[in-house]
Write a protein that holds these residues in place. Structure first.
Motif, PDB file in Angstrom:
ATOM      1  N   LYS A  43      39.302  44.395  48.433  1.00 30.68           N
ATOM      2  CA  LYS A  43      40.400  45.104  47.701  1.00 30.68           C
ATOM      3  C   LYS A  43      40.623  44.620  46.041  1.00 30.68           C
ATOM      4  CE  LYS A  43      45.505  45.831  47.832  1.00 30.68           C
ATOM      5  NZ  LYS A  43      46.705  45.485  48.291  1.00 30.68           N
ATOM      6  N   ARG A  44      40.283  43.377  45.953  1.00 34.38           N
ATOM      7  CA  ARG A  44      40.461  42.756  44.544  1.00 34.38           C
ATOM      8  C   ARG A  44      39.546  43.641  43.653  1.00 34.38           C
ATOM      9  NH1 ARG A  44      42.848  39.005  41.468  1.00 34.38           N
ATOM     10  NH2 ARG A  44      44.753  39.290  42.643  1.00 34.38           N
ATOM     11  N   MET A  45      38.109  43.668  44.151  1.00 30.02           N
ATOM     12  CA  MET A  45      36.995  43.786  43.271  1.00 30.02           C
ATOM     13  C   MET A  45      37.088  45.712  43.230  1.00 30.02           C
ATOM     14  SD  MET A  45      35.144  41.360  42.670  1.00 30.02           S
ATOM     15  CE  MET A  45      36.728  40.470  42.377  1.00 30.02           C
ATOM     16  N   GLN A  46      37.820  46.180  44.134  1.00 31.86           N
ATOM     17  CA  GLN A  46      38.126  47.694  43.927  1.00 31.86           C
ATOM     18  C   GLN A  46      38.970  47.989  42.917  1.00 31.86           C
ATOM     19  OE1 GLN A  46      39.359  49.038  47.799  1.00 31.86           O
ATOM     20  NE2 GLN A  46      37.362  49.566  48.415  1.00 31.86           N
ATOM     21  N   GLN A  47      39.909  46.974  42.611  1.00 37.63           N
ATOM     22  CA  GLN A  47      40.991  46.782  41.429  1.00 37.63           C
ATOM     23  C   GLN A  47      40.335  46.266  40.060  1.00 37.63           C
ATOM     24  OE1 GLN A  47      43.964  44.189  43.597  1.00 37.63           O
ATOM     25  NE2 GLN A  47      44.878  46.164  44.317  1.00 37.63           N
ATOM     26  N   THR A  48      39.178  45.809  40.273  1.00 37.59           N
ATOM     27  CA  THR A  48      38.812  45.070  39.010  1.00 37.59           C
ATOM     28  C   THR A  48      37.597  46.040  38.362  1.00 37.59           C
ATOM     29  OG1 THR A  48      39.588  42.986  39.763  1.00 37.59           O
ATOM     30  CG2 THR A  48      37.854  42.939  38.040  1.00 37.59           C
ATOM     31  N   PRO A  49      37.537  46.520  37.068  1.00 34.72           N
ATOM     32  CA  PRO A  49      36.711  47.488  36.612  1.00 34.72           C
ATOM     33  C   PRO A  49      35.320  46.594  36.656  1.00 34.72           C
ATOM     34  CG  PRO A  49      38.685  47.817  35.595  1.00 34.72           C
ATOM     35  CD  PRO A  49      38.910  46.695  36.619  1.00 34.72           C
TER      36      PRO A  49
END
Length: 250
Positions: free
Chosen positions: A203-209
């Motif tokens: 989830k965090r990597m999806q939120q982090t460009p």
């Protein structure tokens, strides 16, 4: 004459306090500033560093206890410093804020926020006399948005951002700047439990460009900018270093 890179980013012979100096971010800052020629005063709750570089002062400081930072404060008052970099902090209670005990509040607030205020108050007197100084706090993007599990932590980190703004306004006339670095997810021992959570990381990597964790060196380099002449006209700011997490629409 135009300033060169070396002079713009120099902290040569500057007396620099680094709290939380055994932590991932704190130790990276200490290493970079030592390489840049700073005179370091390192503080952490451990009784000693395994290796203390020549010319570096180590002062034990337990920010969780009343009076636990008295020796560090006394040292700063007796031997004025140029730069304070406060990285000391704990995650604190995890879960609903409704379940927090008063002791949780007091311990987290004392370590993460009150200690920064006490050190700043001790340092600014000497800075005022010289007409120059830097106060740098390591906050978090958790202090800039709501969180379901890290309520106490986020409140204290938001407090550091406000502390920087207050000091910027109150001390600017003395040539003192105050800023807060707000990291996103950084590869440190403190974040290892999050890195081990596959669902969280996805989830965090999806939120982090930028689609990666940040490094402690990237936070240290930001601190060096703020501490040097290059950052001399930057004050009262939250410097977000998060790979784009806060601005993402994911």
């Amino acid at each position: 004459m135009t300033a060169n890179v070396a002079s713009l980013f120099s902290v040569e012979n500057k007396r620099v306090v680094v709290t939380g100096a055994l932590g991932g971010i704190g130790s990276a800052i200490a290493r970079l500033f030592l390489e840049a020629g700073a005179k370091l005063i390192l503080a952490d709750r451990e009784h000693s560093f395994r290796e203390t570089p020549p010319g570096t002062v180590y002062i034990p400081a337990d920010f969780s206890a009343e009076g636990g930072a008295d020796a560090l404060i006394q040292h700063i008052q007796n031997a004025p410093v140029d730069i304070v970099i406060h990285t000391a902090g704990i995650e604190g209670h995890v879960g609903s804020m409704d379940d927090c005990a008063e002791a949780d509040w007091l311990r987290t607030m004392r370590i993460n926020l009150l200690s920064a205020q006490l050190l700043s108050a001790a340092a600014v007197k000497g800075m005022q006399q010289r007409g120059d100084g830097r106060l740098i706090y390591v906050g978090s993007i958790a202090g800039k948005r709501g969180t379901s599990a890290l309520g106490l932590y986020s409140v204290t980190k938001a407090g550091l951002s406000q502390l920087a703004r207050n000091y910027a306004v109150q001390q600017g006339k003395y040539g003192i700047t105050a800023n807060c670095i707000c990291p996103g997810l950084i590869d440190t021992p403190l974040s290892k439990h999050l890195q081990a959570d596959a669902a969280f990381m996805t989830k965090r990597m999806q939120q982090t460009p930028l689609n990666r964790l940040g490094s402690t060196d990237e936070i240290a380099a930001t601190a060096l900018y703020l501490a040097s002449a290059a950052g001399g006209f930057t004050t009262g700011q939250d410097i977000v270093v998060d790979g784009g997490t806060l601005i993402s629409d994911c």
